[in-house]
Write an enzyme that holds these catalytic residues in place. Structure first.
Site: not given
Ligand SMILES: Cc1ncc(COP(=O)(O)OP(=O)(O)O)c(N)n1
Ligand code: 3NM
Ligand code: MG
Length: 707
Positions: A388, A421, A423-426
């Site tokens: 990412k 942004t 919590g974007t990864g979760c």
């Protein structure tokens, strides 16, 4: 109850051919096989033990492993460090009681059972002696020449209903049997040749699992921390899973007192309590996918790894939460090593740039570094890596799906300017787990999840949650469409629309014309008559696609449909040049044929769709001709209807090659994408009209082959 028996591969060295048993098993397990049985009637115990050691390494905890008949080989392989879960015994093999005494209470012990008397014998044994029965044959099979009489689906259903333990169906089982056997009460399907002889065991296994899951939403388990503010952790996971069409469950690894401005305190329950949560779920619910997020320490990480080796769901996504947004390392060295070990249980890893550097063990300062690191990690763990690039200071926000051989797909898009942004990864990793569990392959799952995430980021600011880095708006798409859609449309088209054609495709596969075409016994005149009708169809089909080009909303779509129209005309001319000439012996009547009633009905359906002037409905109507043909052509050419279809001397080899052409598959993918995009912005009523036009065209495809 877990999914361990759902996709059961029984090995056969002859069926595996030059690829060999080990590589066949490795690929099939990567595609979702949940249990492997080594079955080799000719191997000695020592040879079986050697194979078990190799298979244990190749499977690497991603599936269960048992051996057919060879009790002693289990002991020998276990003594050499292999993980062998148990044994499958026949009625004339060693007694199951002895196997249970020898292998212990945790071993998996299966028994062949083909009659009610066999089941009565299982019922008479002490509870827990036999874990499952293999019940067959469903239909005659050359793989086991001495098989008992065929049961059929109904015969299997009667025995499964009478069985005191889960019943696995075996014997002549193919992809088109899975849904019926599941509905008949099977705990799983056991296959030999359908997987061992498949050209692509990974894709075939994925198709079997897709069929096994059917229409129900996937059950997706998030193993992660709790974020009290709702923006990240299991709270974000549950929202993401629901927004992408799954049923979310959680096992909480840590409790954090945090908000949009930072973390104030963390409480980590015991690893035993985490294991109790995991077992409570697995003992009751078939888990289709797992997403792993924050794991606070080495104990917690090892507990998850041990649990995964016993409850192997079809999809495992690991979001390696190791580095805070601030750059602080979240795990101690012991925990980082444990996380590296856990990575080998995952199908997909979703590290950000900092986590890529930690996992790779060297700095990552550029996108090139990121791609290199991702490939190294993929090679070491056997997992795919979604690199990412969001943290790069680019105008674009690149992502790349990387495997052991390099970049599989790269995705770029303009960066979305927002501070929301958190919590974007979760959210992305749980969306990926859900999309894959819905039946998409990884490139499709990444494409679909990114589309959903970008829509959630664009709408995030409107939530106005907190004074710090706010959360994304997980349900923005649903709210925007008036809450009518229940999941990303990509899942509707690529999975639900496709699954809805399953019975049509099963019927086409069984048609005498297709069978005779595949094995080359089709009378030439019948084939030429079909081609004459196909030529007449293609000429009108080209006109319909030219209309789609005229209605297309973008230049790219206009070009695609115009090229497809040209391709149809080229195809028609090719048919005339290659087949519809006197040199091929075609009769004058056949050559001068008028469109048959079937062709006329099909074309009337397409012309009616074109007449609506509704681009979305029109391209939905033309899609089955791409999609069903590609699917059938690839399977014919791959020998699914018998290896002879690959014979270069096959009387219809050149025609078979046409529809296995990769260029046709690429065009099909593009057509699916355009229909998906049109459906994504359609309201419920138009999407219904689209799906109806698609379904009716699929029925006409079947009629066209029913000569
Ligand atoms: C799951 C499963 N069911 C049945 C069999 C048949 O085993 P096999 O050894 O080929 O025949 P029997 O000795 O059991 O009659 C199997 N291998 N796996
Ligand atoms: C190993 C085995 N056992 C059977 C039983 O009925 O007990 S039938 C069988 C062979 C199944 O092979 P295929 O999937 O290629 O039909
Ligand atoms: Mg046996």
């Amino acid at each position: 109850m877990n999914a361990a028996l759902s996709l059961y591969l029984v090995t056969d060295a002859a069926a595996c051919g030059d690829r060999g048993v080990i590589d066949t098993v490795r690929e099939a397990v990567a595609g979702g096989v949940t249990i492997v049985q080594l079955r080799d009637k000719h191997a000695t115990d020592a040879e079986s033990a050697d194979l078990l050691v190799e298979l244990s390494a190749a499977i690497d905890g991603r599936a269960m492993l048992v051996v057919n008949d060879r009790l002693d080989a289990v002991q020998q392989a276990r003594a050499r460090g292999a993980r062998v879960d148990g044994v499958h015994l026949g009625q004339s093999d060693a007694a199951v009681q002895r196997a249970r005494e020898l292998l212990g209470p945790d071993a998996l012990i299966g028994l062949t059972a083909n009659t009610p008397a066999h089941l009565d014998a299982v019922r008479a044994l002490p509870a827990g002696t036999v874990d499952y029965v293999g019940v067959g044959v469903i239909r005659p099979t050359s793989t086991k020449p001495d098989h008992p009489p065929a049961l059929g689906i109904d015969g299997f259903a009667a025995l499964a209903a009478a069985s005191p333990v889960p019943a696995v169906a075996i014997g002549g089982v193919g992809i088109t049997d899975v849904a019926e056997l599941r509905d008949a009460g099977a705990a799983g399907v056991a296959v030999v040749s359908a997987l061992c002889a498949a050209e692509d065991p990974r894709a075939t296994a994925r198709d079997f699992r897709r069929q096994w899951r059917g229409q129900r939403p996937p059950r997706v388990l998030s193993i992660a921390g709790s974020d009290a503010s709702g923006g990240a952790g299991i709270q974000a996971d549950l929202k993401s899973i629901a927004a992408n069409g799954g049923y979310g469950m959680t096992a909480i690894t840590a409790l954090t007192a945090q908000n949009t401005q930072g973390v104030r305190d963390v409480h980590v329950p015991s690893a035993e309590f985490l294991r109790a949560q995991l077992d409570a779920i697995a003992d009751d619910i078939e888990i289709d996918a797992v997403k792993i997020g924050m794991l606070a320490n080495a104990d917690i990480i090892r507990t998850v790894g041990e649990w995964l080796t016993q409850h192997r769901p079809g999809t495992v996504v690991l979001d390696p939460v190791m580095v805070a947004t601030s750059g602080d390392r979240l795990l101690d060295a012991d925990a980082e090593q444990a996380l590296l070990d856990l990575a080998s249980h995952a199908d997909l890893l979703t590290p950000n740039l900092s986590e890529l550097a930690v996992l790779a063990g060297h700095p990552v300062q550029s996108w090139g570094d990121a791609l290199t690191a991702a490939q190294e990690i993929a090679a070491r763990t056997g997992a795919l890596v979604l690199a990412k690039g969001g943290h790069l200071a680019f105008a674009e926000a690149p992502d790349a799906l990387v495997g052991r051989d390099g970049v599989i797909a790269e995705y770029t898009a303009e960066r979305i300017e927002t501070t929301s942004t958190h919590g974007t990864g979760c959210s992305l990793s749980s969306a990926l787990a859900t999309a894959h569990a819905r039946g998409m392959d990884w490139p499709q799952a990444v494409h679909s999840s990114r589309q959903w995430l970008r829509e959630s980021l664009r709408a995030a600011g409107a939530l106005e949650v907190g004074r710090g880095s706010g959360p994304i708006s997980h349900f923005a798409g649903l709210w925007k469409r008036g809450g009518l859609a229940t999941r990303p449309i990509a899942a509707d088209v690529r999975v639900d629309w496709w699954n809805s054609t399953a019975s049509v495709r099963r019927d086409i596969d069984a048609l005498p014309f297709i069978r005779a075409l595949a094995d080359g016994t089709l009378e030439r005149e019948r084939f030429l008559s079909y081609l004459a009708q196909d030529a007449l169809y293609l000429r009108e089909y080209a006109r319909v696609m030219a209309e789609a080009a005229r209605l297309a909303p973008t230049a790219a779509e206009q070009a695609f449909w115009a090229q497809s129209a040209q391709g149809a005309i080229a195809g028609e001319l090719e048919l005339h040049a290659s087949w519809l000439t006197p040199s091929t012996g075609i009769s004058a009547d056949t050559f001068a044929a008028e469109p048959s009633a079937v062709a006329t009905a099909y074309l009337d359906h397409l012309r009616a769709a074109a007449f609506t002037g509704d681009y979305a409905v029109l391209i939905a109507a033309v899609l089955p001709c791409f999609w069903l043909y590609t699917d059938l052509g690839v399977r014919l050419h791959a020998g699914e209807f018998g290896a002879h279809a690959l014979d270069p001397d096959h009387p219809f080899a050149s025609w078979l090659a046409t529809y296995a052409d990769p260029a046709f598959a690429i065009a099909t993918e593009q057509a699916i994408e355009y229909v998906t995009a049109a459906a994504a912005v359609a309201d419920e009523a138009r999407r219904e009209r689209m799906h109806r036009a698609f379904a009716v065209a699929a029925e006409h495809e079947r009629a066209f082959f029913d000569l």
